[in-house]
Write an enzyme that holds these catalytic residues in place. Structure first.
Site, PDB file in Angstrom:
ATOM      1  N   CYS A 135       0.851  -1.191   0.000  1.00 31.65           N
ATOM      2  CA  CYS A 135       0.000   0.000   0.000  1.00 31.65           C
ATOM      3  C   CYS A 135       0.891   1.247   0.000  1.00 31.65           C
ATOM      4  O   CYS A 135       2.078   1.158   0.285  1.00 31.65           O
ATOM      5  CB  CYS A 135      -0.928   0.011   1.211  1.00 31.65           C
ATOM      6  SG  CYS A 135      -0.081   0.307   2.771  1.00 31.65           S
ATOM      7  N   LYS A 162       2.080  -9.286   1.890  1.00 28.90           N
ATOM      8  CA  LYS A 162       1.524  -9.179   0.536  1.00 28.90           C
ATOM      9  C   LYS A 162       2.445  -8.314  -0.317  1.00 28.90           C
ATOM     10  O   LYS A 162       2.686  -7.141  -0.012  1.00 28.90           O
ATOM     11  CB  LYS A 162       0.117  -8.593   0.573  1.00 28.90           C
ATOM     12  CG  LYS A 162      -0.590  -8.642  -0.778  1.00 28.90           C
ATOM     13  CD  LYS A 162      -2.055  -8.268  -0.653  1.00 28.90           C
ATOM     14  CE  LYS A 162      -2.790  -8.462  -1.973  1.00 28.90           C
ATOM     15  NZ  LYS A 162      -4.234  -8.131  -1.854  1.00 28.90           N
ATOM     16  N   ASN A 181      -0.182  -8.230  -5.454  1.00 27.60           N
ATOM     17  CA  ASN A 181      -1.126  -7.142  -5.398  1.00 27.60           C
ATOM     18  C   ASN A 181      -1.341  -6.624  -6.823  1.00 27.60           C
ATOM     19  O   ASN A 181      -0.757  -7.146  -7.775  1.00 27.60           O
ATOM     20  CB  ASN A 181      -0.608  -6.033  -4.474  1.00 27.60           C
ATOM     21  CG  ASN A 181      -1.744  -5.280  -3.788  1.00 27.60           C
ATOM     22  OD1 ASN A 181      -2.788  -5.059  -4.377  1.00 27.60           O
ATOM     23  ND2 ASN A 181      -1.529  -4.884  -2.544  1.00 27.60           N
ATOM     24  N   GLY A 184      -7.634  -8.386 -12.414  1.00 26.71           N
ATOM     25  CA  GLY A 184      -8.421  -9.137 -13.380  1.00 26.71           C
ATOM     26  C   GLY A 184      -7.555 -10.060 -14.224  1.00 26.71           C
ATOM     27  O   GLY A 184      -6.358 -10.243 -13.958  1.00 26.71           O
TER      28      GLY A 184
END
Length: 318
Positions: free
Chosen positions: A133, A170, A197, A222
């Site tokens: 993030c 992550k 991610n 996706g």
């Protein structure tokens, strides 16, 4: 019958399918379509110390093979999350992988400490440390782009959580060498890794000739990112098999829509998979992937999920 059980550094799950953080809120919405307790684990939306309004709109944009999001980690903050969301997940017997983040390494630690002190922490089978993030203290970069920053965050979180808590870092694919970042996270005490991610992307509105997202850039997810996820899983697994990294379980995420998609990540080295963007189109998709993955394993003549993990490394074309 196929044995779908998987063990992720002590995180024993009845099947290897999870949601992906941010794609199913914190459970109540998805629970209307199927019991979230039927998944191996439910991964929460990333929670931070204080409430966040997120970025301005528009926040999402479709692409030809996925979507971009620029939500900005909107959320209620750790107090409301614990009292409402995690408590509810505990009540419905869900196994929860709690995703946490912070603007600084110290905030990661604060969130972890408050999480561990709450009674609803009993629902958590582990903690996913979202080091991919934005790192506000470092000019908008991400912690996971730098091995040193990654190691510091994971080490702080590890210290704040009870011994035996499974910690998964992550990682972002937007790096030159994901193996070096993986090494840093594992050295700091991560029990495993979640990969990957979203990829940083951008869409231009060709009618208005300006960025389509208010935040300009966003995270691409996706089907388009699945080959990147497979590559990342392959590289880290290969490094483990070669002895360059200590052995640790991997959670694969990126473009999983079907059981066959999930199998591809598993064959590359994932001991569990997460279903994200596909949930927006079909909220029942994570549960359906469980059955489809079981059918794929049966089709190949195996009786245990564990026997398929990383199998592609044993079948590399000469």
């Amino acid at each position: 019958m196929i044995d779908l059980r998987t063990d992720l550094a002590g995180m024993a799950l009845p099947n290897p399918v999870m949601t992906a953080s941010g794609c199913a809120a914190n459970g109540k919405e998805l629970h209307r379509f199927f019991p979230v307790s039927e998944l191996g684990a439910f991964v929460t939306k990333t929670v931070m110390a204080e409430p966040r309004a997120g970025r301005g709109t528009p926040r999402m944009a479709e692409t030809s093979s996925g979507m971009l999001n620029s939500i900005g980690l909107q959320g209620p903050g750790i107090t409301a999350f614990l009292d409402k969301d995690l408590t509810w997940l505990h009540e419905v017997n869900a196994r929860v992988l709690v995703s946490i983040a912070g603007n600084t390494a110290e905030e990661f630690g604060e969130v972890a400490e408050r999480l561990a002190a709450h009674p609803a922490f009993a629902a958590a089978v582990g903690v996913e440390v979202n080091i991919s993030c934005p790192n506000v203290a470092n000019r908008g970069l991400v912690f996971a782009c730098d091995p040193v920053s990654s190691e510091r965050v994971v080490r702080i979180v590890r210290e704040k959580l009870p011994p035996g808590t499974s910690v998964f870092a992550k990682l972002t694919p937007d790096v030159t060498d994901i193996v070096s970042v993986a090494e840093a996270a594992l050295r700091a005490g991560a029990d495993g890794l979640t990969m990957i991610n979203t990829l940083l992307g951008m869409v231009i509105d060709t009618d208005l000739l300006r960025p389509q997202l208010a935040g300009v850039t966003g995270g691409l997810s996706g089907p388009a990112v699945r080959p990147v996820a497979v590559r990342a899983l392959w590289q880290v697994t290969a490094a483990m098999r070669a002895g360059r990294l200590p052995w640790a379980p991997l959670i694969g995420v990126g473009g999983v829509r079907t059981g066959r998609d999930a199998l591809e990540l598993v064959a590359a080295g994932a001991s569990a998979v997460q279903v994200g963007t596909a949930t927006f189109n079909d909220p029942s998709r994570p549960r359906r992937v469980v059955d489809e993955l079981e059918a794929e394993i049966t089709r190949h003549g195996f009786t245990r999920f564990a026997d398929v993990v990383g199998i592609a490394h044993e079948r590399t074309a000469s």
